[in-house]
Design an enzyme around this catalytic site. Structure first.
Site, short mmCIF file in Angstrom:
data_model
loop_
_atom_site.label_atom_id
_atom_site.label_comp_id
_atom_site.label_asym_id
_atom_site.label_seq_id
_atom_site.Cartn_x
_atom_site.Cartn_y
_atom_site.Cartn_z
CB SER A 1 -0.93 0.02 1.22
OG SER A 1 -0.19 0.09 2.43
CG ASN A 2 4.29 1.60 2.33
OD1 ASN A 2 5.10 0.84 2.82
ND2 ASN A 2 3.29 2.11 3.05
CD GLN B 1 -1.44 6.41 -2.95
OE1 GLN B 1 -0.70 6.27 -1.98
NE2 GLN B 1 -2.43 7.29 -2.98
NE ARG B 2 1.35 7.07 1.43
CZ ARG B 2 0.93 5.82 1.61
NH1 ARG B 2 0.38 5.18 0.60
NH2 ARG B 2 1.04 5.23 2.76
CB CYS C 1 -1.73 8.59 5.04
SG CYS C 1 -1.03 10.23 4.79
CB CYS D 1 -14.26 0.28 7.45
SG CYS D 1 -12.98 0.64 8.67
#
Length: 378
Positions: free
Chosen positions: A74-75, A77-78, A190, A334
């Site tokens: 997930s890191n 992406q940026r 984040c 979620c």
């Protein structure tokens, strides 16, 4: 890696930094200042990626990267300093390897731990400037307090969703505690609020820009100013900071490291661990039966991806509790565990046993992918 001579340039360095040297504001003398400088970069994530890349490319002679985390899917992406094959590796070490491939003429030190009261004094004292690339107030107060005590400048930035903040704190001027005497409550990071991938790049480039200019003795508009960045509407606003007479760190800089700080980042939801289960335990509880799986995300999130169960968005849950009648336990999930934690708190107020998926779908997917990888490797 550099041979240790920081008073002259090799032919390769002179060629590499030609565009800097051609600038009258930099020149050979300025580039030599960068080569002789040491910057401490705290955090090798979204902000730390562009900061470290641009400082390395600019020829800052020594960089120390501090991060105790590992690269996660997930890191990517940026956090542009990392590649897919580095998932699971130490961020500090993986970033060091990338920086030395970019510029082998500099020194990069990787510290595979988080900044703490145990290592902050030595790390900050050794640096000429500190760049804060963290994501929590506890670390920022730690950086601020040791920079106050040791007379070091530091560049702050924070990001969330489409918005960011940036400032340069220098000795004798307003400090971070002047701006934030106490950490704001219920601050989402984040992981829970999300962030547009280019935003840390934007803020990180601003941090690197101010750091380089500070070392060169050039004008630094962020000194004693807070820059507010709205990437959604592309708006920038600067607020002048004022040193507070009530700031404990400014009144007694030497004693600043002894000031109280949060022991952990603030979280938007604080639930009993009895109402939170890891992905494996969550899955086992669902298989045990006599429960309902409940997705409390929004409609578009549900439509894009889900792991089954009923769907009641968190903001509709108070009005739709009757749909959950007659069950022993409601298993809520979620994206990151924040909204499901709030759903559990609401359910428990109504006498319903609720359990949240710890870490949300992000943790669930990490666990699932690891299980698949293990099975493929057998």
């Amino acid at each position: 890696m550099s041979d240790g001579d920081n008073t002259t340039f090799s032919a390769g360095e002179w060629l590499r930094y030609t565009r800097h040297i051609q600038l009258p504001e930099v020149g050979a003398a300025g580039q030599l200042k960068l080569k002789q400088s040491h910057i401490l970069v705290v955090g090798a994530g979204g902000l730390g990626s562009p900061v470290a890349l641009y400082l390395a490319a600019a020829g800052v002679g020594q960089l120390t990267l501090v991060d105790g985390d590992v690269v996660d899917t997930s890191n990517l992406q940026r956090q542009i300093i990392f590649e897919h094959q580095q998932v699971g590796q130490s961020k500090a070490t993986a970033a060091k390897e990338r920086l030395l491939r970019l510029n082998p003429d500099i020194r990069v030190d990787a510290v595979e731990s988080f900044l703490s009261a145990d290592n902050a004094a030595a790390l900050v004292a050794a640096a000429d400037l500190v760049v804060d690339c963290t994501d929590n107030f506890s670390a920022r107060y730690l950086i601020n307090d040791y920079c106050c005590a040791l007379g070091k400048p530091w560049v702050f930035a924070s990001i969330q969703k489409f918005f960011g903040q940036c400032a340069l704190f220098t000795p004798g001027n307003a400090c971070f505690r002047c701006l934030f005497p106490e950490a704001p409550a219920n601050v989402e990071d984040c992981n829970s609020a999300g962030v547009i991938g280019v935003l840390p790049g934007l803020l990180g480039v601003l941090q690197a820009n101010e750091a380089i200019k500070y070392l060169l003795g050039l004008p630094t508009p962020l000194r004693n100013h807070l820059l507010l960045v709205d990437a959604l509407n592309l708006e920038f606003r600067s607020i002048q900071l004022t040193r507070s007479d009530d700031c404990a760190a400014c009144r007694d800089p030497a004693g600043a490291p002894n000031l109280p700080r949060q022991s952990a980042p603030l979280c938007a939801a604080d639930n009993s661990r009895d109402s939170v289960l890891t992905p494996d335990a969550f899955r086992d509880r669902y298989r045990a039966g006599n429960c309902v799986l409940l997705d409390v995300r929004g409609p578009l999130e549900r439509q894009s991806f889900h792991i089954g169960g009923l769907h009641i968005p968190l903001d509709e849950l108070p009005q739709r509790l009757t749909e959950l009648g007659g069950v022993e336990t409601v298993l809520c999930y979620c994206q990151s565990g924040i909204r499901s934690g709030k759903a559990v708190a609401l359910l428990q107020q109504q006498g319903v046993n609720g359990i949240s998926l710890d870490g949300g779908l992000l943790a669930w997917l990490r666990c699932s992918l690891e299980t698949l990888d293990d099975s493929h490797n057998r």
